[in-house]
Design a protein around this motif. Structure first.
Motif, mmCIF file in Angstrom:
data_model
loop_
_atom_site.group_PDB
_atom_site.id
_atom_site.type_symbol
_atom_site.label_atom_id
_atom_site.label_comp_id
_atom_site.label_asym_id
_atom_site.label_seq_id
_atom_site.Cartn_x
_atom_site.Cartn_y
_atom_site.Cartn_z
ATOM 1 N N LYS A 86 0.853 -0.970 -0.287
ATOM 2 C CA LYS A 86 0.097 -0.119 0.070
ATOM 3 C C LYS A 86 0.796 1.356 -0.505
ATOM 4 O O LYS A 86 0.062 2.452 0.100
ATOM 5 N N GLY A 87 2.180 0.470 -0.200
ATOM 6 C CA GLY A 87 3.544 1.819 -0.602
ATOM 7 C C GLY A 87 3.109 2.966 1.600
ATOM 8 O O GLY A 87 4.049 4.007 0.912
ATOM 9 N N ARG A 93 4.072 6.566 6.963
ATOM 10 C CA ARG A 93 3.467 7.807 6.319
ATOM 11 C C ARG A 93 3.261 7.314 4.695
ATOM 12 O O ARG A 93 4.466 6.650 4.868
ATOM 13 N N LEU A 94 2.697 8.196 3.853
ATOM 14 C CA LEU A 94 2.844 7.720 2.009
ATOM 15 C C LEU A 94 3.785 8.327 2.279
ATOM 16 O O LEU A 94 4.606 9.456 1.950
ATOM 17 N N PRO A 95 4.656 8.403 0.507
ATOM 18 C CA PRO A 95 5.961 8.731 0.477
ATOM 19 C C PRO A 95 5.470 9.955 -0.709
ATOM 20 O O PRO A 95 6.202 11.322 0.093
ATOM 21 N N TRP A 96 4.093 10.153 -0.901
ATOM 22 C CA TRP A 96 3.955 11.443 -1.213
ATOM 23 C C TRP A 96 3.423 12.141 -0.180
ATOM 24 O O TRP A 96 3.611 13.953 -0.555
ATOM 25 N N HIS A 629 9.187 9.290 -10.517
ATOM 26 C CA HIS A 629 7.999 8.109 -9.216
ATOM 27 C C HIS A 629 6.697 8.298 -9.452
ATOM 28 O O HIS A 629 6.268 7.769 -9.413
ATOM 29 N N MET A 630 6.554 9.631 -10.560
ATOM 30 C CA MET A 630 4.715 9.931 -10.181
ATOM 31 C C MET A 630 4.635 9.388 -11.290
ATOM 32 O O MET A 630 3.388 8.666 -11.729
ATOM 33 N N ASN A 631 5.133 9.350 -12.553
ATOM 34 C CA ASN A 631 4.879 7.938 -13.479
ATOM 35 C C ASN A 631 4.754 6.850 -13.251
ATOM 36 O O ASN A 631 4.306 5.903 -13.778
ATOM 37 N N GLN A 632 6.121 6.322 -12.426
ATOM 38 C CA GLN A 632 5.518 4.691 -12.010
ATOM 39 C C GLN A 632 4.795 4.868 -11.106
ATOM 40 O O GLN A 632 3.947 3.767 -11.510
ATOM 41 N N VAL A 633 4.027 5.231 -10.139
ATOM 42 C CA VAL A 633 3.218 5.553 -9.106
ATOM 43 C C VAL A 633 1.652 4.918 -9.617
ATOM 44 O O VAL A 633 0.948 4.178 -10.465
ATOM 45 N N PHE A 634 1.431 5.927 -11.307
ATOM 46 C CA PHE A 634 0.563 6.801 -12.071
ATOM 47 C C PHE A 634 0.142 5.522 -12.757
ATOM 48 O O PHE A 634 -1.140 4.947 -13.260
ATOM 49 N N ASN A 635 1.608 4.899 -13.716
ATOM 50 C CA ASN A 635 1.891 4.428 -15.065
ATOM 51 C C ASN A 635 1.659 2.844 -15.537
ATOM 52 O O ASN A 635 2.004 2.607 -15.831
#
Length: 718
Positions: A86-87, A93-96, A629-635
């Motif tokens: 779940k990250g 805390r979550l990474p973001w 990191h955003m690209n990895q998480v969402f795509n």
């Protein structure tokens, strides 16, 4: 394969998950405090897990299986693995949540600069963004906005020779029957607040939207009654707000008296004056203008706030009246009490409507009930794979598309129907957004359409849209690396109707949707100039590659065979073509096929080869995400559990558009001039940089718009 989901698709922690959150003011702290319950999340979550009071047999079975999975993970040492997937970090805390908060959103009109001098707050986690205090010293603020508002007119010049060469003339529409009260204009600032944040997903330029102007509340809502008193015909809110420079708006618009406006009558007169534009039979050389219904799904007992009424007026004025009748705005009102015989008595129908809808909207409202849908689409609806909601098939929760299909059958005059939710707001101009999105979707080629549509478009990673298109094609040719060894739900790449799956009872495909040639021989030609049958505003993802809880809510297909391939898009906000709605209707009544509301229209497009498009509208985040990191998480989620359309949905809590976003509501209320968790409000704006000015942004969900004018004393600006 049996009807229940595979164990890997279950989310045992979901039933214990809280759905309420609170945005915090601490710049580097967690933006959502799960210990406070100030903000309700979207109703679908609270309804979804009103578990013990509405427990069905199917849900009991699913819950029992989920409990076994959960206990197995716990006993076997897998619990920590599930949490890690779940990250969450070791500190909980979550990474973001470790990323710095972006404060550029809250810079006001006193910081306005031309677009050429604007520098976004985003540093993409390369350094700490400047604080508001630093910006205030840097900008040497004056007391008034440094720029003047301008009339915002995104329409073509209807009176020009160029327009009239191809179209019938447009007759001006008015607010009153006497044709005396003109529809007001909207005003915007020709610049941006310095350090206004750049969107992370989507692009203004890609869709053809203006990216060099911003809208503040007086220029955007003042023309519809904000900022002046009821005795002058206004709505009576905004008078105590920070308002430096707002007199420029009212000097040009005046004070429009909305006391006796009948929007139904105004729309009808507008159409009658311009109906030649929409006729199938056009004079030689003239193009027919398509008609749209903008359908707002509301219900009995719904409370219309003053701010919502302003937004509703804006929709009708900008979409219907200013466009010369291209749109009609409708309220589709769900009568929740099935015992009220709205179909049997005109008097009962009228009384029910008038008790539940503000007077000015009476004549654009249509009532319906779930019992009516039971008669329209009668049982049986057999072979459901997994009803995780535990609700009836005719309920609006699972089948919000039923009344929309019915509405389309009653109104064949509309080429397109926009399914709009009551908790969506738009800070820009409605007609510009709808028109540009539709035009952009029409230009999209079929090749790679489903593959592009399943990804979030991140311009600072992918480049412009042409580069993104080429990138997706290269990636598709190499291999669909996001799926790895997970069983595919349909071929890659998708080319035409997806029908090669083991099931029965499918309606035949349309010849018009069959590919004219092979995928490899197509040079991005097929589909260009073809109107999209479906436009959605979140990616068209494959539910089989996620643990989305409603992935298996599929009805009417043979349960002794595998579940059909399908697609889904979170949030039912969408534009649907008349053709798509007809097929959905036929599949429902003739084949007893249906799926969960967010999955049914995309899946019908998938099976029948219709054109479905994800429109990459600008989406903002409250944190300065690192883009790779955003690209990895969402795509490219590493595991099925990590998908943002399942356990990974927490990554969208800080976005401006998702079904359970917290940031969207906070940002909208701050834009309205309200205090939010010890920040914002009248004193804050007056003592700092003035009221906020946002670029055109689609916000969802907005569950409340009635916040305090000022924060408590301890939150007063120093």
């Amino acid at each position: 394969m049996t009807g229940l989901p595979r164990w890997r698709d279950l989310d045992p922690l979901r039933v214990f998950r809280t759905s309420r959150f609170s945005y915090q003011r601490v710049p580097n702290g967690s933006p959502f405090d799960f210990q406070q319950y100030r903000w309700p999340s979207p109703g679908r979550l609270s309804e979804k897990w009103r578990f013990w009071s509405r427990m069905s047999t199917t849900r009991l079975i699913c819950f029992a299986i989920a409990s076994v999975v959960f206990l197995s993970l716990l006993v076997g040492g897998g619990y920590h693995t599930a949490i890690n997937q779940k990250g969450k970090d070791v500190d909980g805390r979550l990474p973001w949540q470790h990323y710095y908060r972006l404060d550029g959103y809250y810079n006001g009109v006193r910081t306005l600069v031309p677009h050429s001098k604007w520098e976004p707050d985003n540093k993409y986690n390369q350094s700490i963004p400047p604080t508001q205090q630093d910006q205030q010293e840097e900008l040497q603020l004056g007391k008034e906005p440094p720029l003047n508002v301008v009339k915002y007119n995104p329409y073509p010049n209807f009176a020009s020779e160029e327009y009239r060469k191809d179209h019938q003339p447009v007759q001006e529409c008015f607010l009153d029957d006497g044709q005396d009260v003109r529809v007001p204009d909207v005003y915007a600032y020709p610049g941006l607040p310095q350090h206004m944040v750049d969107p992370f997903f989507g692009s203004y330029k890609t869709l053809g939207l203006a990216d060099d102007v911003c809208f503040e509340r007086f220029g955007r809502l003042g023309p519809y009654g904000y900022g002046y008193n009821v005795r002058e015909g206004g709505i009576g809110i905004g008078n105590v707000s920070e308002r430096a420079g707002s007199e420029q708006v009212f000097a040009q618009t005046g004070y429009v008296n909305y006391t006796n406006v009948d929007w139904g009558s105004a729309q009808k007169q507008c159409f009658e004056k311009n109906k030649a534009r929409f006729s199938v039979e056009q004079p030689e050389g003239k193009k027919r203008v398509q008609r749209h219904a903008y359908v707002l799904r509301t219900w009995t007992g719904y409370q219309y706030s003053e701010y919502q009424i302003l937004s509703l007026r804006a929709m009708i004025a900008e979409l219907a009246l200013k466009s010369g009748g291209e749109y009609d705005v409708h309220f589709l009102v769900h009568v929740k009490n099935n015992s009220i015989p709205i179909w049997a008595s005109q008097a009962v129908y009228k009384e029910t409507l008038q008790k539940n809808v503000p007077r000015e909207f009476w004549n654009i409202s249509t009532l319906w009930s779930e019992l009516q849908m039971v008669n329209y689409y009668p049982e049986p609806f057999p072979d459901n794979f997994a009803n995780m909601a535990g609700a009836g098939i005719h309920g609006v929760y699972r089948s919000a598309h039923f009344p929309l299909q019915w509405f389309s059958q009653q109104h064949p005059e509309y080429d397109f129907i926009w399914n709009w939710e009551m908790d969506v707001r738009y800070s820009g101009h409605y007609w510009e957004f709808n028109n540009k999105v539709g035009e952009w979707a029409k230009k999209q080629p079929r090749k790679g359409l489903w593959e592009r549509g399943r990804r979030y478009y991140i311009p600072h990673i992918h480049g412009d849209w042409a580069n993104f298109t080429s990138f997706v094609e290269r990636e598709t040719q190499e291999k669909d690396i996001a799926t790895n060894d997970i069983e595919r739900s349909g071929p890659v790449p998708v080319w035409g109707a997806v029908r090669d799956f083991a099931n029965s009872g499918m309606l035949p495909p349309f010849n018009a949707t069959l590919p004219p040639h092979s995928y490899d021989s197509d040079n991005y030609q097929w589909g260009v100039g073809e109107d999209a049958d479906l436009i959605v505003f979140n990616p068209l993802f494959d539910p089989s590659l996620t643990n989305w809880v409603f992935s298996w809510d599929v009805t009417g297909y043979n349960r002794s065979l595998p579940v059909p391939p399908r697609r889904a898009a979170i949030i039912t906000v969408a534009r649907l073509s008349k053709r798509l709605l007809q097929i959905m209707h036929d599949e429902t009544w003739a084949q007893r096929h249906t799926m969960f509301a967010e999955m049914w229209p995309p899946s019908v497009c998938f099976h029948h080869g219709l054109k479905a498009v994800y429109a990459p509208h600008p989406v903002y985040f409250d944190r300065d995400w690192e883009l790779e990191h955003m690209n990895q998480v969402f795509n490219y989620p590493k595991e099925i559990w990590d998908s943002p359309f399942g356990w990974g949905e927490h990554n969208l809590l800080g976005s401006s558009f998702y079904y359970n976003s917290g940031f969207s509501g906070a940002l909208w209320r701050r834009w309205l001039g309200q205090a939010e968790n010890h920040e914002g409000g009248r004193r804050w704006e007056e003592e700092r940089t003035g009221r906020m000015c946002l670029r055109a942004t689609l916000h969802h969900p907005i569950k409340t718009e009635n916040g305090p004018v000022d924060p408590p004393e301890e939150g007063k600006a120093s």
